[in-house]
Design an enzyme around this catalytic site. Structure first.
Site, PDB file in Angstrom:
ATOM      1  N   ASP A 104      19.633 -38.605   6.839  1.00 61.47           N
ATOM      2  CA  ASP A 104      20.318 -38.738   8.125  1.00 61.47           C
ATOM      3  C   ASP A 104      19.799 -37.688   9.105  1.00 61.47           C
ATOM      4  OD1 ASP A 104      21.875 -40.701   6.992  1.00 61.47           O
ATOM      5  OD2 ASP A 104      23.574 -39.366   6.580  1.00 61.47           O
TER       6      ASP A 104
HETATM    7  N1  URA Z   1      23.691 -39.247   1.756  1.00 62.71           N
HETATM    8  C1  URA Z   1      24.064 -39.159   3.059  1.00 62.71           C
HETATM    9  O1  URA Z   1      25.202 -39.405   3.402  1.00 62.71           O
HETATM   10  N2  URA Z   1      23.150 -38.769   3.947  1.00 62.71           N
HETATM   11  C2  URA Z   1      21.864 -38.454   3.624  1.00 62.71           C
HETATM   12  O2  URA Z   1      21.071 -38.076   4.501  1.00 62.71           O
HETATM   13  C3  URA Z   1      21.510 -38.553   2.269  1.00 62.71           C
HETATM   14  C4  URA Z   1      22.431 -38.956   1.349  1.00 62.71           C
END
Ligand code: URA
Length: 232
Positions: A104
């Site tokens: 993310d």
């Molecule tokens: N889980 C999430 O919520 N975000 C990420 O970036 C990776 C795993």
């Protein structure tokens, strides 16, 4: 072990005859020393070669470990903001490097980039169940019931069934999470379902590849031959 002339000729940049001449002229370094003969043998997985002071890449592909900082997108191009490719020298973009999977925008940590489509496919294949390790900080106090819920395999509000995941509590609001899959916002959604929303998230490892702690957020380096061999 392979002969120096064979190794350098395999790049397509020089014929074996040209390699012999380069060696005679003292222009080839192998592991930091001037090569004395084109017939010397080296391990292609580990040898560091240079011609006229410039490092020579023997591998067909490039593998980069990036400590992704928060605030950049795991994409090659995106009209909406800076991407992880913008953090690397332009030559990598030209080679067609892409991130293996996504973090993310606000997640930081280990991100592998490569132009080796076959390896990326292996690492991302849901059937391979490559473990990913994250450090999560949450708003709330974690306890054994959270670990049990993660281990049992949670079903989220929208019906998504998660595979069993590891949760090792290392502080009241911090835990190491091991995931065997990577659904959209998965860790955030799992903690949200426990009423303990994620405050920060960092990926520490993908399979056998661990984030090099000497890399500050935004810094990168190419993988070593040993790391590439491990991933394969
Ligand atoms: N889980 C999430 O919520 N975000 C990420 O970036 C990776 C795993």
């Amino acid at each position: 072990m392979k002969r120096l002339d064979k190794l350098l000729a395999s790049t397509g940049r020089w014929s074996r005859g040209e390699v012999k001449r380069l060696v005679r002229e003292g222009r080839v370094l192998a592991d930091g020393r001037v090569a004395a003969s084109a017939e010397e043998k080296y391990d292609e997985e580990t040898v560091a070669l240079a011609v006229d002071g410039e490092a020579v890449r023997l591998s067909e592909y490039v593998y980069v470990m990036l400590h992704k900082p928060a605030g950049v997108l795991s994409a090659t191009e995106d009209g909406r903001g800076r991407t992880v490719l913008d953090l690397l020298p332009g030559e990598y973009k030209k080679r067609g490097l892409f991130p293996v999977g996504r973090l993310d925008k606000d997640t930081e940590g280990l991100l592998l980039l490569t132009d080796d489509g076959a390896l990326a496919h292996e690492l991302l294949s849901p059937r391979k169940h490559v473990d990913k390790l994250y450090l999560a900080r949450v708003d709330g106090v974690l306890d054994g019931s959270d670990a049990e819920a993660f281990a049992a395999g949670m079903t989220l509000g929208d019906g998504l069934r998660c595979l069993p995941a590891g949760l090792e509590i290392i502080a009241p609001d911090e835990a190491l999470v091991t995931l065997r899959e990577g659904k959209f916002h998965q860790i955030k959604r799992m903690f949200a379902a426990r009423g303990k929303p994620v405050v920060s998230l960092k990926r520490l490892a993908t399979g056998p590849l661990t984030l090099d702690e000497r890399l500050a957020p935004g810094e990168w380096r190419e993988l070593t031959a040993a790391e590439i061999a491990m991933l394969k």
